[in-house]
Scaffold this motif. Sequence first.
Motif, short mmCIF file in Angstrom:
data_model
loop_
_atom_site.label_atom_id
_atom_site.label_comp_id
_atom_site.label_asym_id
_atom_site.label_seq_id
_atom_site.Cartn_x
_atom_site.Cartn_y
_atom_site.Cartn_z
N PHE A 102 -6.69 -3.10 -2.36
CA PHE A 102 -7.76 -2.20 -2.69
C PHE A 102 -8.28 -2.94 -3.96
O PHE A 102 -9.53 -3.29 -4.02
CB PHE A 102 -7.40 -0.45 -3.06
N ASP A 103 -7.78 -3.36 -4.69
CA ASP A 103 -8.17 -3.86 -5.98
C ASP A 103 -8.49 -5.31 -5.75
O ASP A 103 -9.59 -5.84 -6.28
CB ASP A 103 -6.92 -4.18 -7.29
N GLY A 104 -7.98 -6.01 -4.90
CA GLY A 104 -8.35 -7.32 -4.34
C GLY A 104 -9.55 -7.35 -3.26
O GLY A 104 -9.66 -8.37 -2.74
N GLY A 105 -10.17 -6.25 -2.92
CA GLY A 105 -11.25 -6.37 -1.84
C GLY A 105 -10.77 -6.21 -0.55
O GLY A 105 -11.69 -6.59 0.34
N ARG A 106 -9.55 -5.64 -0.45
CA ARG A 106 -9.19 -5.50 1.10
C ARG A 106 -9.03 -4.07 1.34
O ARG A 106 -8.01 -3.41 1.68
CB ARG A 106 -7.71 -6.21 1.15
N THR A 111 -5.90 1.22 3.06
CA THR A 111 -5.61 2.30 3.76
C THR A 111 -4.57 2.39 4.73
O THR A 111 -3.85 3.15 4.96
CB THR A 111 -7.06 2.68 4.66
N ASP A 112 -4.26 1.19 5.46
CA ASP A 112 -3.10 0.83 6.39
C ASP A 112 -1.78 1.42 5.65
O ASP A 112 -1.06 1.69 6.12
CB ASP A 112 -3.18 -0.23 7.09
N LEU A 113 -1.82 0.39 4.40
CA LEU A 113 -0.64 0.44 3.73
C LEU A 113 -0.57 1.85 3.06
O LEU A 113 0.94 2.43 2.96
CB LEU A 113 -0.64 -0.54 2.62
N PHE A 136 -3.74 8.38 -3.15
CA PHE A 136 -4.13 7.16 -2.94
C PHE A 136 -5.38 6.97 -2.00
O PHE A 136 -6.40 6.52 -2.02
CB PHE A 136 -2.93 6.00 -2.61
N LEU A 137 -4.99 7.73 -0.75
CA LEU A 137 -5.98 7.79 0.40
C LEU A 137 -7.27 8.56 -0.14
O LEU A 137 -8.34 8.00 0.19
CB LEU A 137 -5.35 8.50 1.45
N ALA A 138 -7.20 9.45 -1.18
CA ALA A 138 -8.45 10.27 -1.48
C ALA A 138 -9.23 9.14 -2.39
O ALA A 138 -10.36 9.38 -2.18
CB ALA A 138 -7.73 11.58 -2.10
N TYR A 139 -8.46 8.56 -3.14
CA TYR A 139 -9.13 7.51 -4.35
C TYR A 139 -9.97 6.55 -3.33
O TYR A 139 -10.98 6.26 -4.02
CB TYR A 139 -7.91 7.05 -5.18
N GLY A 140 -9.41 6.23 -2.43
CA GLY A 140 -10.17 4.98 -1.72
C GLY A 140 -11.02 5.63 -0.47
O GLY A 140 -11.75 4.66 0.26
N ALA A 141 -11.17 6.86 -0.32
CA ALA A 141 -11.90 7.25 0.61
C ALA A 141 -13.56 7.03 0.45
O ALA A 141 -13.92 7.32 -0.46
CB ALA A 141 -11.59 8.85 0.97
#
Length: 323
Positions: A102-106, A111-113, A136-141
């Motif tokens: 997530f931090d590195g732009g992927r 999400t898969d991890l 984590f899933l919520a944070y990146g949604a």
Amino acid sequence: MDRRTVLHAATTSGLAAALPALHRPDASRRVTPAHVERLRARTARLRRLDMVLGGGDTYRVYLAEVQHTKHLLRSRSFTGESRRLLTGLLAEQAQQAGWAAFDGGRPGDATDLYEESRGYAREAGDDDLYGNSLAFLAYGAGDRRAAVTTAQDSCATITARTPATVRALLYERLAWASAVDGRAIGAERALDAARDALNGAPEGEPQPDWAAWVDHTELDIMTGRCWTELRRPLRAVPVLTRALGRYPDDNARDKALYLSWLARAYLTAGEVEEAAVTVGRAVDLAHGVASERPLQRIVPLIDDLRHHGDVPAVRGLMAHLAA
């Protein structure tokens, strides 16, 4: 550990070679709980890299740990509870690798991890890691409403046995999701719950290493970020200023990110000079960090500040950027 020294070593000989004394503990054909604990200690040491390096540098390191643990689960036999313990460790490692992605732009890899981590945590019967995978899933949604629902589901995993830092972390993520969706009351309630969790922590209560970074300073920063997102700068600026005064520059990526919210709060309040100075500090800290997130925050701020080119502090910032 100096961030730029590590980066230089990594570019010449590879990041793994630049890290001292981090060889994996040897395992026989039978994995014992003691061996899992040694692997857990290694994971905790590697997690410290996230304090000085961005996900662009650490992703492959953390992903290699996930792959190694999967190999152990496929190829070894186990004694006692060692398989369950190792599966729980795999959930923890997948979350760390997801965070680096997530931090590195992927974001897709992240999400898969996180989804993998949720499955491993369920298999291991680890409610804390299961709740954190949802957080984590919520944070990146990308869907704001879905993020709130997922964050609420993560908080629903909290029980009387949940450690204080984990409770605070899950409530923080709910506060953030609520703020991004414009739910001021929900954000404030979640922040209050996080603060109650930290204030009510029993003395000597063991906290998992993966949540050990959650403290009152981090909570104050999240509080300021939420009020910034809700366009309440009079609440955001004081709490962010105090908290960032305590926050070390050594955590360059995170401090650059947090300064971007302070700069945004200043802009919302019409304090253009303070915003320009704060953006300059964030730019300097973010320089050389392999993370996409500071730039994602800083670039829009710079674009907004260009409309105030008559302000000396903005002209100084633009000259600094050009140099």
